[in-house]
Design a protein around this motif. Structure first.
Motif, PDB file in Angstrom:
ATOM      1  N   THR A  95     -10.129   8.544  10.153  1.00  0.00           N
ATOM      2  CA  THR A  95      -9.704   9.430  11.255  1.00  0.00           C
ATOM      3  C   THR A  95      -8.640  10.411  10.782  1.00  0.00           C
ATOM      4  O   THR A  95      -7.798  10.069   9.951  1.00  0.00           O
ATOM      5  CB  THR A  95      -9.087   8.647  12.438  1.00  0.00           C
ATOM      6  N   ILE A  96      -8.718  11.615  11.327  1.00  0.00           N
ATOM      7  CA  ILE A  96      -7.653  12.606  11.152  1.00  0.00           C
ATOM      8  C   ILE A  96      -7.248  13.077  12.550  1.00  0.00           C
ATOM      9  O   ILE A  96      -8.091  13.550  13.314  1.00  0.00           O
ATOM     10  CB  ILE A  96      -8.106  13.822  10.325  1.00  0.00           C
ATOM     11  N   GLY A  97      -6.003  12.873  12.890  1.00  0.00           N
ATOM     12  CA  GLY A  97      -5.491  13.379  14.164  1.00  0.00           C
ATOM     13  C   GLY A  97      -6.285  12.908  15.365  1.00  0.00           C
ATOM     14  O   GLY A  97      -6.523  13.681  16.294  1.00  0.00           O
ATOM     15  N   GLY A  98      -6.744  11.654  15.320  1.00  0.00           N
ATOM     16  CA  GLY A  98      -7.447  11.077  16.472  1.00  0.00           C
ATOM     17  C   GLY A  98      -8.940  11.323  16.457  1.00  0.00           C
ATOM     18  O   GLY A  98      -9.687  10.780  17.279  1.00  0.00           O
ATOM     19  N   LEU A  99      -9.430  12.116  15.519  1.00  0.00           N
ATOM     20  CA  LEU A  99     -10.879  12.377  15.390  1.00  0.00           C
ATOM     21  C   LEU A  99     -11.458  11.379  14.396  1.00  0.00           C
ATOM     22  O   LEU A  99     -11.021  11.344  13.236  1.00  0.00           O
ATOM     23  CB  LEU A  99     -11.096  13.807  14.902  1.00  0.00           C
ATOM     24  N   GLU A 100     -12.409  10.541  14.859  1.00  0.00           N
ATOM     25  CA  GLU A 100     -12.922   9.486  13.979  1.00  0.00           C
ATOM     26  C   GLU A 100     -14.330   9.785  13.466  1.00  0.00           C
ATOM     27  O   GLU A 100     -15.185  10.236  14.228  1.00  0.00           O
ATOM     28  CB  GLU A 100     -12.965   8.134  14.709  1.00  0.00           C
ATOM     29  N   VAL A 101     -14.542   9.531  12.196  1.00  0.00           N
ATOM     30  CA  VAL A 101     -15.888   9.520  11.599  1.00  0.00           C
ATOM     31  C   VAL A 101     -16.154   8.101  11.138  1.00  0.00           C
ATOM     32  O   VAL A 101     -15.361   7.534  10.384  1.00  0.00           O
ATOM     33  CB  VAL A 101     -15.995  10.502  10.403  1.00  0.00           C
ATOM     34  N   GLU A 102     -17.219   7.470  11.648  1.00  0.00           N
ATOM     35  CA  GLU A 102     -17.580   6.148  11.125  1.00  0.00           C
ATOM     36  C   GLU A 102     -18.389   6.355   9.861  1.00  0.00           C
ATOM     37  O   GLU A 102     -19.060   7.357   9.720  1.00  0.00           O
ATOM     38  CB  GLU A 102     -18.408   5.384  12.173  1.00  0.00           C
TER      39      GLU A 102
END
Ligand SMILES: CSC[C@H](NC(=O)[C@H](Cc1ccccc1)OC(=O)N1CCC(N)CC1)C(=O)N[C@@H](CC1CCCCC1)[C@@H](O)COc1ccncc1
Length: 330
Positions: A95-102
């Motif tokens: 995650t960067i700044g609350g944006l998640e990539v699984e």
């Protein structure tokens, strides 16, 4: 979805900026350099020999319940400054700044060059160039931006780098509070994988604007601004005592010199880099000789619009089809 995170200078001359990210479950926090000039996401890890780790935070896949080895995959990268690293690959939540990539491909370093070992406040990189540049083999991996794209409100990320201060990277939206007027866009040619575009010209100080197409790459991972020799010599001709030093590998001048500003064009818009950004650093702490933030690109084979230029604007990296890059006044 959107994300927003800080861009923190790692030293007093803004040599690079790092951004807090989390990897794995439970989240492990690392400070990574978001780099639009490359496309590998790699981290110091539990696989990095302890002799090569000096104060960096590391990612331990074994401590993450969501990590998976990407078996048989390796990577190896060499940067423009001769630094490099190589290793193996896991996928994990990122995650960067609350944006998640699984299941983001997270490249775990098994070897890093000495300049990385010496940079204790940099735990790795997040490549934000085009995924075609990714070095993982046998199958190349997608960047964080390419993985996040489908869930982003808007297919963009923005860079708001600041001079001797903390700025920000935003994903999925353009924050109107971070610039004035309009964003001026120009086409990006995504070969061979950099954010390649042209400047419409330049001016030195209060001199006349020279309309000339200058092709180069907008690169958040490069500290300085590298332009054709003719432009750089025209700039330093205005600086008392400036010289192109073989010894220091670039233009140096008396720290007391008055430097002109440098203006670059994006289509019809104009962005002026303050003289202070170009008075980059003393060549040593007690020296009265300073090293310039504008240097010749002749040794690089490519013009690089690095942080010295980018921090003078609000920059929109648009992954639309076709891709484009936008600059706003701040
Ligand atoms: C003119 S490409 C040189 C450029 N590396 C720099 O800009 C480094 C950055 C740095 C150095 C030390 C500590 C922290 C940061 O800084 C300097 O080189 N300098 C700053 C200090 C100054 N006194 C001397 C010059 C570069 O490879 N960037 C790549 C990413 C970069 C690699 C090093 C770690 C930080 C991220 C990348 O975007 C561009 O990759 C390529 C560009 C062109 N073809 C191939 C690769």
């Amino acid at each position: 979805d959107t994300g927003s995170a800080a861009a923190v200078p790692i030293n007093e001359v803004d040599i690079a900026y790092v951004t807090p990210v989390t990897v794995g479950t439970p989240p492990q926090t690392l400070m990574l350099d978001l780099d639009t000039g490359s496309s590998d996401l790699w981290v110091f890890s539990s696989l990095t020999p302890s002799s090569q780790v000096r104060g960096q935070e590391i990612y331990s896949p074994a401590k993450s319940s969501t990590s998976k080895l990407l078996s048989g995959h390796t990577w190896s990268i060499r940067y423009g400054d001769g630094s490099g690293s190589r290793g193996t690959v896991y996928t994990d939540n990122f995650t960067i700044g609350g944006l998640e990539v699984e299941s983001q491909a997270v490249q775990t370093a098994q070897e890093v060059s000495s300049s990385f070992t010496q940079e204790q406040s940099l735990d790795g990189l997040v490549g934000l160039g085009f995924s075609t540049l990714n070095t993982v083999r046998p199958s190349s991996q997608l960047t964080f931006f390419d993985n996040a794209r489908p869930k982003l409100d808007e297919e963009v990320f923005t860079a708001d780098l600041k001079y001797h201060a903390t700025g920000s990277y935003d994903f999925g939206f353009i924050d109107r509070a971070k610039y004035t007027g309009n964003i001026t866009y120009t086409p990006v040619q995504q070969s061979p994988g950099y954010w390649t575009h042209s400047l419409s010209g330049y001016a030195v100080g209060s001199g006349a604007f020279q309309s000339t197409q200058i092709q180069g790459i907008s690169d958040t991972g490069t500290t300085l601004l590298y332009l054709p020799t003719a432009i750089v010599t025209a700039y330093y001709r205005q600086v008392q005592g400036a010289q192109n030093s073989q010894y220091y590998g670039g233009y140096v001048f008396p720290c007391s010199s008055t430097l002109p500003t440098f203006t670059f064009g994006i289509e019809g818009a104009r962005f002026t880099i303050p003289a202070s950004y170009i008075n980059y650093t003393r060549i040593s702490p007690t020296s009265s000789t300073c090293y310039g933030g504008l240097q010749s690109s002749s040794g690089l084979g490519i013009n690089i619009f690095g942080d010295v230029a980018l921090k003078a604007a609000f920059v929109v990296f648009s992954g639309t089809n076709p891709p484009r890059i936008g600059f706003g006044t701040k």
